[in-house]
Motif scaffolding. Sequence first.
Motif, mmCIF file in Angstrom:
data_model
loop_
_atom_site.group_PDB
_atom_site.id
_atom_site.type_symbol
_atom_site.label_atom_id
_atom_site.label_comp_id
_atom_site.label_asym_id
_atom_site.label_seq_id
_atom_site.Cartn_x
_atom_site.Cartn_y
_atom_site.Cartn_z
ATOM 1 N N GLU A 502 0.827 -1.203 0.000
ATOM 2 C CA GLU A 502 0.000 0.000 0.000
ATOM 3 C C GLU A 502 0.864 1.256 0.000
ATOM 4 O O GLU A 502 0.582 2.226 -0.728
ATOM 5 C CB GLU A 502 -0.909 -0.022 1.231
ATOM 6 N N GLU A 503 1.918 1.261 0.807
ATOM 7 C CA GLU A 503 2.818 2.421 0.836
ATOM 8 C C GLU A 503 3.499 2.621 -0.511
ATOM 9 O O GLU A 503 3.621 3.755 -1.005
ATOM 10 C CB GLU A 503 3.876 2.228 1.931
ATOM 11 N N ASN A 505 2.496 1.411 -3.590
ATOM 12 C CA ASN A 505 1.539 1.700 -4.666
ATOM 13 C C ASN A 505 1.012 3.125 -4.604
ATOM 14 O O ASN A 505 0.757 3.755 -5.639
ATOM 15 C CB ASN A 505 0.374 0.712 -4.597
ATOM 16 N N ARG A 506 0.819 3.627 -3.384
ATOM 17 C CA ARG A 506 0.336 5.004 -3.251
ATOM 18 C C ARG A 506 1.323 5.997 -3.878
ATOM 19 O O ARG A 506 0.921 6.945 -4.542
ATOM 20 C CB ARG A 506 0.122 5.301 -1.764
ATOM 21 N N ARG A 507 2.598 5.772 -3.687
ATOM 22 C CA ARG A 507 3.603 6.685 -4.237
ATOM 23 C C ARG A 507 3.798 6.485 -5.734
ATOM 24 O O ARG A 507 3.964 7.446 -6.489
ATOM 25 C CB ARG A 507 4.928 6.475 -3.488
ATOM 26 N N SER A 509 1.563 5.448 -7.894
ATOM 27 C CA SER A 509 0.416 5.977 -8.641
ATOM 28 C C SER A 509 0.351 7.500 -8.616
ATOM 29 O O SER A 509 -0.263 8.115 -9.486
ATOM 30 C CB SER A 509 -0.880 5.398 -8.065
ATOM 31 N N ALA A 510 1.000 8.115 -7.634
ATOM 32 C CA ALA A 510 0.920 9.579 -7.498
ATOM 33 C C ALA A 510 2.062 10.310 -8.192
ATOM 34 O O ALA A 510 2.041 11.542 -8.294
ATOM 35 C CB ALA A 510 0.906 9.956 -6.019
#
Length: 790
Positions: A502-503, A505-507, A509-510
């Motif tokens: 999650e950590e 993928n969040r970065r 995708s952003a």
Amino acid sequence: MNNTAPNKVVSLSDYDKARKPVAGEQGSLLSECRDMAAELLSKSLGKMLDRIEESLFELAEKALSTDVRQMYMEARSKALEHRSGVEAEFRRNFLQGFNKRLSSGDASSFNKIDFSKLELSLVDADDFEASLAAADIAKRLQSNCGDELLALDRRVGELLSLPELGDEDNPMGPKAICEAFKDACNQLETGVNVKLIILKQFDQLISDDIQVVYQNLNQHLVKRNVLPVITPDMLRRRGSGAAPTARPTKPQQPAAELPPLPQAAPMAQGGEGELFSTLQQLLSRNAGGAPAGFATPPGGFPELNTGMLDMLTDLQHGNFETVLAGGAGVDVGSMLAGTQNVLHDIKRSAIGQRASQVDAMTIDIVAMLFDYIFDDRQIPDKMKALIGRLQIPVLKVAMLDKRFFSKKTHPARQLLDTLAAAAIGWNESVGEQDRLYTKIDEIVRKILAGFEDNLEIFDDAKQELDAFLSEEERLAHERAETSAKVIYDREWLEIARALAEEEVNRRVSANDMPDVIRQFLSMHWVNLLLSAYVKEGGESDTWKQGLQTMDDLIWSVQPKRSPEERMRLVGLLPNMLKRLESALDINQTPKDAREKFFAALVQCHASAIKAGMGSAKLAEAGALQSSEPIFTPPPALVAVEELVQQGAQELVPLEDLQPKPAASSFELDLISSANARQPEELIKLREQLPIKPAADADDYDAMAANLARGTWIEFRQNDENLILAKLTWVSPTKNMYVFTNREGLNAMSIKLAGLAGKLRSGAARVVTEAPLVDRAVSSMLDALQSGARA
């Protein structure tokens, strides 16, 4: 007291206009009673509908087939969906029925219809079935409400100038209430089977409330000076010199304190023999006899035929010579082996010929009980044989004490229930030297040798068996806990990996970034974060440094548009590169892959500087796209991925979830670290995940989520092979389940969603945990009632 119905439900004025009033004060008192009864019954119905959701869900859990389970779930859904309509219609029907019974001015005329003047018509079969069920419920309510109902009959009859008013003519009697609810069930808009289920719930959940309604009505009429004193003679039923049957009372002593009954003691009185009397009446109907002749007499059951009891005791002790000399006609071999029902033979034998009418009925009823036991597929055959050897002792118990059939705390009944429950899941392949088989055989032998007429022997036997089973459960629990550590480790790795991903993928995708950086973060940096979280947790410096390094790497490949940014990059690179090297070391990345990665990283930084200075776009510098991936997932990450996917939909033996022989030291270190963490940490970890409840979750998901430890599940594999397994461990996050055999061995795991899917498809079913005798009596009643209606 005058309670009027809420306007939102129904207006009483319309019924008052339609009703032909009873004159004077009597009419006023009847109206008060009607309104009071409508209010109290509506509240009771509301309470019943509050409880029906949980009650039907429990029945669905215990259902033996998918069709029955679905029927219970449909009944639950319909009851909730149409609740307001059922409540309003019940109140309306009750008030209409009340006024209809009184409109003729002679309530007793309701049942005095000249059927010869009625036109014959076809009766809807479904409505006929529902009417029969409602009539049965009314009879049970009539019996359960005892003196309260009889007193109300007399007081309402006083107001109507009908001193012989009976229960069926009472406009507030059980028949009126049950008919009102039966017709209200038409609001459910479903088939008769669902209506019958709801009617049965009404029967089970509202009986005690209705007795309280009658108590309140009687108290109200006493205050209004309507027959304030009613003598016992006044409570005798119409056309009968017998006193009313008392309402069953709860036992005042535990089973262990029941005094021994003498051989010739009178049987249980009134309510305690009510179920036995019901079974007698139904048996008589099926045989074409006159059921009224078998009701419990006012003075209780007749004294036991002690001569017959002596003969049964001789058989029980193996003294066959005396009994068989009279041509008893009993299969001694089957009786000794317990392999078939010998009670039918006893009924037809010379022993049975000496039986009184009540004793003969008792033999039939106990024989039906053992027919059910021998047909119960939940009990292995060898265990059935052990229980079957208790046929004669149980028959003697039933003859000595009719409370056996209705008293759930009866010591002999509790012993049978415990024996059957202990047998579930026993594997016949372990043989007769198994500890459980040996213990039950020992207990059966003690009863056969020692039981004369003292029921304490059954209580002693149950305590002995309970102590043994408690020790067995303790040992099984220890074994299951050892096996569950594998699942515990796996769930730690699964949730920690999900948080690490999650950590990352969040970065990813952003931010725009070169493919090589995206690959590195997704394949290698997530592994480092996984290790940090499992070993040290989300508050540790290692975890925080891992997140910071990831942020630094992403920032380092973005265009550098100012001298300050370029100077910051120069200062950042030495420490960041060391941390990246460390991650590649942990992941045991091959040398050529490392060289390619750092070479590509140099290009990314050069492109970022050029793009920031405007001399080139990042894409034109060749840093955004890579013709082929540099990395493959590290072995440890692949192992964790495989680990968390196993057991998602299918039962997986726990030995298959153990680390592979070729597991890396990193993987073994991860598992060891996960095992050292506390369950409370795992629950807190799970709460951090952004998990959304499934939009299509249904009752089977809820059923799986609410399973209690100790529940037995039958799994069907390959359409033929059946596995009976006990739920022995649930993970702290309620997402992983471990099933074992009764000894806590042969552990298997499955996820919550996988278990729900199997319940939904019928590949798994919950094995009923209802006590054996409860199930048997219910089956006997259903079979006899069906036969009586045929």
